[in-house]
Motif scaffolding. Sequence first.
Motif, mmCIF file in Angstrom:
data_model
loop_
_atom_site.group_PDB
_atom_site.id
_atom_site.type_symbol
_atom_site.label_atom_id
_atom_site.label_comp_id
_atom_site.label_asym_id
_atom_site.label_seq_id
_atom_site.Cartn_x
_atom_site.Cartn_y
_atom_site.Cartn_z
ATOM 1 N N ARG A 116 0.816 -1.221 0.000
ATOM 2 C CA ARG A 116 0.000 0.000 0.000
ATOM 3 C C ARG A 116 0.847 1.267 0.000
ATOM 4 O O ARG A 116 0.465 2.263 -0.613
ATOM 5 N N LEU A 117 1.976 1.239 0.696
ATOM 6 C CA LEU A 117 2.781 2.446 0.858
ATOM 7 C C LEU A 117 4.220 2.212 0.412
ATOM 8 O O LEU A 117 4.794 1.144 0.648
ATOM 9 N N LEU A 118 4.792 3.234 -0.214
ATOM 10 C CA LEU A 118 6.202 3.300 -0.551
ATOM 11 C C LEU A 118 6.738 4.611 0.007
ATOM 12 O O LEU A 118 5.961 5.503 0.378
ATOM 13 N N GLY A 119 8.060 4.771 0.046
ATOM 14 C CA GLY A 119 8.622 5.985 0.627
ATOM 15 C C GLY A 119 9.728 6.593 -0.209
ATOM 16 O O GLY A 119 10.510 5.879 -0.852
ATOM 17 N N ALA A 120 9.804 7.927 -0.197
ATOM 18 C CA ALA A 120 10.872 8.686 -0.856
ATOM 19 C C ALA A 120 11.724 9.368 0.205
ATOM 20 O O ALA A 120 11.197 9.921 1.177
ATOM 21 N N ALA A 121 13.022 9.349 0.013
ATOM 22 C CA ALA A 121 13.966 9.780 1.040
ATOM 23 C C ALA A 121 14.143 11.284 1.105
ATOM 24 O O ALA A 121 14.316 11.956 0.072
ATOM 25 N N GLN A 122 14.113 11.806 2.318
ATOM 26 C CA GLN A 122 14.555 13.174 2.628
ATOM 27 C C GLN A 122 16.077 13.184 2.576
ATOM 28 O O GLN A 122 16.738 12.252 3.062
ATOM 29 N N LEU A 123 16.685 14.245 2.014
ATOM 30 C CA LEU A 123 18.133 14.267 1.849
ATOM 31 C C LEU A 123 18.715 15.615 2.273
ATOM 32 O O LEU A 123 18.122 16.663 2.008
ATOM 33 N N PRO A 124 19.895 15.599 2.918
ATOM 34 C CA PRO A 124 20.559 16.849 3.338
ATOM 35 C C PRO A 124 21.363 17.435 2.178
ATOM 36 O O PRO A 124 22.584 17.300 2.105
ATOM 37 N N VAL A 142 17.290 0.504 4.337
ATOM 38 C CA VAL A 142 15.969 0.619 4.966
ATOM 39 C C VAL A 142 14.815 0.495 3.980
ATOM 40 O O VAL A 142 13.660 0.476 4.385
ATOM 41 N N GLY A 143 15.110 0.408 2.668
ATOM 42 C CA GLY A 143 14.087 0.032 1.715
ATOM 43 C C GLY A 143 13.233 1.136 1.141
ATOM 44 O O GLY A 143 12.122 0.861 0.666
ATOM 45 N N LEU A 144 13.710 2.374 1.126
ATOM 46 C CA LEU A 144 12.950 3.434 0.464
ATOM 47 C C LEU A 144 13.137 3.343 -1.051
ATOM 48 O O LEU A 144 14.077 2.714 -1.545
ATOM 49 N N SER A 145 12.220 3.966 -1.782
ATOM 50 C CA SER A 145 12.096 3.700 -3.218
ATOM 51 C C SER A 145 12.530 4.838 -4.123
ATOM 52 O O SER A 145 12.552 4.656 -5.347
ATOM 53 N N ALA A 146 12.840 6.010 -3.558
ATOM 54 C CA ALA A 146 13.107 7.166 -4.408
ATOM 55 C C ALA A 146 13.860 8.227 -3.623
ATOM 56 O O ALA A 146 13.935 8.182 -2.386
ATOM 57 N N ALA A 147 14.396 9.193 -4.357
ATOM 58 C CA ALA A 147 14.985 10.400 -3.774
ATOM 59 C C ALA A 147 14.004 11.547 -3.950
ATOM 60 O O ALA A 147 13.267 11.594 -4.933
ATOM 61 N N TYR A 148 14.018 12.501 -3.009
ATOM 62 C CA TYR A 148 13.082 13.620 -3.060
ATOM 63 C C TYR A 148 13.835 14.898 -2.738
ATOM 64 O O TYR A 148 14.486 15.002 -1.691
#
Length: 336
Positions: A116-124, A142-148
């Motif tokens: 149901r849910l996927l995640g995109a990474a917060q980046l510094p 940790v299995g996130l799917s994208a960069a944001y």
Amino acid sequence: MAADPAAPVIDVHAHAVLPMSLGAAGAAGPELGTAPDGTPFYRVGDYVLRGVRYEGSAFMDVDVRIAAMDAAGIDVQLLSPNPITYFGDLEPAAAAAYARSHNDALAELVRAHPGRLLGAAQLPMQDLDAAIGELERSVREVGLSAAYVDTDPGRTLDDPALDAFYEAVVDLDVPLFVHPSPLGSTGPADDPRLRRFDLDLLLGFAYDETLAVAALVFGGVLERHPRLDVCLSHGGGVTAYVAGRFGRAAAVPRAWVPEFLREHGVEHYLRRLWLDTHVHSRESLDLLTGVAGTDRLVFGTNFAGWDAGGAHAVEEVAHLAPVLSANARRLLRLDR
């Protein structure tokens, strides 16, 4: 609208506010609270967003989110950082610590709701080595799917300093999502005219997204990184409307026009971009598809945001549903 297992509705534009990230940036917050008059607020640094109640909403309560997704006919959502909390001005070590906390919390949420849910990474992004390291950790560990990232993450998107970051995105085989922030250097927004009528959101976002497209196309990012998959919010701003003007500028003699644009033309690169459908009208969507095609168009809602359409948003793109579903699966690498 009933879910179709063969063509699931995949929403790539859905922000989350994570309880575990509150206070993770130290004195900069984020902080939730209630003013003496009962108005809820959300503070990030010196900026205070008033009148938006995150607690108990789909932004923060995953059960509310899943129920709302079901009601809207949305099968899968990519959850992304709240654009208010890019923390581009934070000291690099603090920004990296915040990103790590955010991404760990997001990954935990995603793992609890597989399918149901996927995640995109917060980046510094103020420390590109740290950004690359956090993206690698977020994807591999940790299995996130994208960069944001922001439309202007401390530098224009065609800055050569970002090339190593783009190379890392390609090497990790994940998409890069680009979404503007409403925060100017002195709060929303730098142009005082955009402080009226919520124009920082209504027009400012489209302005920033179109500038991002110009940087990616004119600045050669897509030429230098032909395997980079970058997706812009809100249909890429007003790109569809000004595409002819962009093309004309690149076709006549101008000192800044690079040879690759003269050879291939602007349209070639515009069709390399991925764009979401969150443009609010059939007429705008028709213009977007006419200019950019449908091969890289994906469904997006700004779910639970002020301008989200719920089930209506799904119905607006019903005529493109199989294409949007297949495109999102390809963009998010769901079949690998």
